[in-house]
Scaffold this motif. Structure first.
Motif, PDB file in Angstrom:
ATOM      1  N   ILE A 147       2.404  13.695   4.063  1.00  0.00           N
ATOM      2  CA  ILE A 147       1.343  12.783   4.494  1.00  0.00           C
ATOM      3  C   ILE A 147       1.946  11.381   4.533  1.00  0.00           C
ATOM      4  O   ILE A 147       2.328  10.838   3.494  1.00  0.00           O
ATOM      5  N   VAL A 148       2.074  10.796   5.711  1.00  0.00           N
ATOM      6  CA  VAL A 148       2.742   9.508   5.852  1.00  0.00           C
ATOM      7  C   VAL A 148       1.840   8.514   6.567  1.00  0.00           C
ATOM      8  O   VAL A 148       0.985   8.883   7.367  1.00  0.00           O
ATOM      9  N   GLY A 149       2.062   7.251   6.261  1.00  0.00           N
ATOM     10  CA  GLY A 149       1.299   6.168   6.867  1.00  0.00           C
ATOM     11  C   GLY A 149       1.586   4.880   6.129  1.00  0.00           C
ATOM     12  O   GLY A 149       2.176   4.889   5.036  1.00  0.00           O
ATOM     13  N   PRO A 150       1.178   3.746   6.676  1.00  0.00           N
ATOM     14  CA  PRO A 150       1.461   2.455   6.044  1.00  0.00           C
ATOM     15  C   PRO A 150       0.671   2.255   4.764  1.00  0.00           C
ATOM     16  O   PRO A 150      -0.239   3.030   4.447  1.00  0.00           O
ATOM     17  N   ASN A 151       1.016   1.219   4.017  1.00  0.00           N
ATOM     18  CA  ASN A 151       0.247   0.870   2.820  1.00  0.00           C
ATOM     19  C   ASN A 151      -1.196   0.592   3.214  1.00  0.00           C
ATOM     20  O   ASN A 151      -1.465  -0.080   4.210  1.00  0.00           O
ATOM     21  N   GLY A 152      -2.126   1.126   2.437  1.00  0.00           N
ATOM     22  CA  GLY A 152      -3.532   0.929   2.734  1.00  0.00           C
ATOM     23  C   GLY A 152      -4.091   1.892   3.757  1.00  0.00           C
ATOM     24  O   GLY A 152      -5.243   1.756   4.191  1.00  0.00           O
ATOM     25  N   ALA A 153      -3.303   2.888   4.133  1.00  0.00           N
ATOM     26  CA  ALA A 153      -3.748   3.844   5.154  1.00  0.00           C
ATOM     27  C   ALA A 153      -4.722   4.872   4.601  1.00  0.00           C
ATOM     28  O   ALA A 153      -5.365   5.597   5.366  1.00  0.00           O
ATOM     29  N   GLY A 154      -4.820   4.970   3.267  1.00  0.00           N
ATOM     30  CA  GLY A 154      -5.751   5.921   2.667  1.00  0.00           C
ATOM     31  C   GLY A 154      -5.114   7.233   2.235  1.00  0.00           C
ATOM     32  O   GLY A 154      -5.817   8.224   1.999  1.00  0.00           O
ATOM     33  N   LYS A 155      -3.800   7.250   2.097  1.00  0.00           N
ATOM     34  CA  LYS A 155      -3.102   8.504   1.767  1.00  0.00           C
ATOM     35  C   LYS A 155      -3.509   9.029   0.393  1.00  0.00           C
ATOM     36  O   LYS A 155      -3.885  10.205   0.249  1.00  0.00           O
ATOM     37  N   SER A 156      -3.411   8.186  -0.628  1.00  0.00           N
ATOM     38  CA  SER A 156      -3.804   8.611  -1.978  1.00  0.00           C
ATOM     39  C   SER A 156      -5.302   8.876  -2.051  1.00  0.00           C
ATOM     40  O   SER A 156      -5.748   9.823  -2.710  1.00  0.00           O
ATOM     41  N   THR A 157      -6.079   8.053  -1.364  1.00  0.00           N
ATOM     42  CA  THR A 157      -7.530   8.244  -1.354  1.00  0.00           C
ATOM     43  C   THR A 157      -7.893   9.570  -0.722  1.00  0.00           C
ATOM     44  O   THR A 157      -8.845  10.243  -1.153  1.00  0.00           O
TER      45      THR A 157
ATOM     46  N   ILE B  70       4.797   7.580  15.395  1.00  0.00           N
ATOM     47  CA  ILE B  70       5.131   6.628  14.334  1.00  0.00           C
ATOM     48  C   ILE B  70       4.617   5.241  14.700  1.00  0.00           C
ATOM     49  O   ILE B  70       4.028   4.539  13.871  1.00  0.00           O
ATOM     50  N   GLU B  71       4.795   4.857  15.950  1.00  0.00           N
ATOM     51  CA  GLU B  71       4.339   3.529  16.372  1.00  0.00           C
ATOM     52  C   GLU B  71       2.818   3.441  16.355  1.00  0.00           C
ATOM     53  O   GLU B  71       2.251   2.416  15.973  1.00  0.00           O
ATOM     54  N   LYS B  72       2.128   4.517  16.748  1.00  0.00           N
ATOM     55  CA  LYS B  72       0.668   4.528  16.692  1.00  0.00           C
ATOM     56  C   LYS B  72       0.169   4.379  15.261  1.00  0.00           C
ATOM     57  O   LYS B  72      -0.853   3.758  15.002  1.00  0.00           O
ATOM     58  N   THR B  73       0.902   4.977  14.330  1.00  0.00           N
ATOM     59  CA  THR B  73       0.481   4.966  12.932  1.00  0.00           C
ATOM     60  C   THR B  73       0.776   3.642  12.247  1.00  0.00           C
ATOM     61  O   THR B  73      -0.061   3.104  11.511  1.00  0.00           O
ATOM     62  N   TYR B  74       1.975   3.112  12.493  1.00  0.00           N
ATOM     63  CA  TYR B  74       2.425   1.920  11.774  1.00  0.00           C
ATOM     64  C   TYR B  74       2.257   0.629  12.559  1.00  0.00           C
ATOM     65  O   TYR B  74       2.090  -0.435  11.963  1.00  0.00           O
TER      66      TYR B  74
END
Length: 251
Positions: free
Chosen positions: A34-44, A228-232
């Protein structure tokens, strides 16, 4: 049957929406990053599907059942930073906590339970530290102990929240070897991961998340510069690896 089905899941902290209309399915025997920038909600996302954080709307099932019916089939490794490592207990006792569902909270562990816990510590290379206070362990050693606590549960599904964050290279290799072995055994593993350059080597599936699912599927199909660009967003420099996979460095 899918191991996990998530439908239109939304969650918030106070008035700030963290997850919005998140939907995905996880097939059995897969190792998903599960990847994404900080604050993307991964841990949540992990906390919400495990009902450790309330959700606003949506539906989640595991093995076709609600969580309460299949809790014993699920293991969870939280972020190391969320744990009170000053709590006065040793490594063996931490691993034994993973067996309390079988032992019972008001009963003492038996010899067989301690043997199971020691076997789990052996798998992560920590038997010699069984009686060491957890506060005296390095970050990588602490992470191995928490992994052993999850392994001793002998679950079918594992959630791991950044198990590679802040660990040394040897520990990272050891943890990934264990996760890949779990996959070979038919287990299903979801891992919150922060290093884009190792995604293609570590995971057979990727879930790109930035408050909602940007893309999800086999790594060789969805781990692309576009996703990756769409996500970050922002300026991203891509480095071709073996001609099939793409690594990325965020500037």
């Amino acid at each position: 049957m899918n191991v996990i089905d998530v439908r239109q899941l939304s969650a918030a902290y106070r008035k700030n929406t963290v997850l919005q209309n998140v939907s995905f399915e996880i097939a059995p025997g897969t190792l998903t990053g599960i990847v994404g920038p900080n604050g993307a909600g991964k841990s949540t996302l992990i906390k919400t599907v495990l009902q450790l954080h309330p959700y606003l709307s949506g539906d989640v099932t595991f093995f076709g059942e609600p969580l309460k019916k299949v809790k014993t089939r699920i293991g969870y490794v939280p972020q190391r930073g969320s744990v009170d490592w000053d709590f006065p207990t040793n490594a063996l006792d931490v691993v034994l906590m993973g067996l309390y569902g079988r032992i019972g909270w008001l009963k003492w562990p038996q010899k067989k339970h301690r043997e199971q816990a020691m076997q789990a510590l052996e798998k992560v290379g920590m038997t010699e530290y069984a009686n060491r206070q957890i506060s005296q362990l390095s970050g990588g050693q602490q992470q191995r102990v928490f992994l052993a606590r999850a392994l001793v549960q002998e679950a079918d599904l594992y959630f791991m929240d950044e198990p590679l964050a802040g660990v040394d290279a040897a520990t990272e290799r050891a943890i990934m070897a264990i996760l890949k072995e779990l996959r070979k055994e038919g287990k299903t593993v979801l891992v919150v991961h922060h290093d884009l350059q190792t995604v293609a080597d570590y995971f057979d599936h990727v879930l790109f998340l930035n408050k909602t699912v940007i893309a999800h599927g086999p790594t060789e199909e969805v781990y692309t510069a576009t996703n990756i660009e769409k996500t970050y967003g922002g300026a991203i420099h891509f480095m071709k690896g073996d001609g099939r996979n793409v690594s990325a460095i965020i500037h």
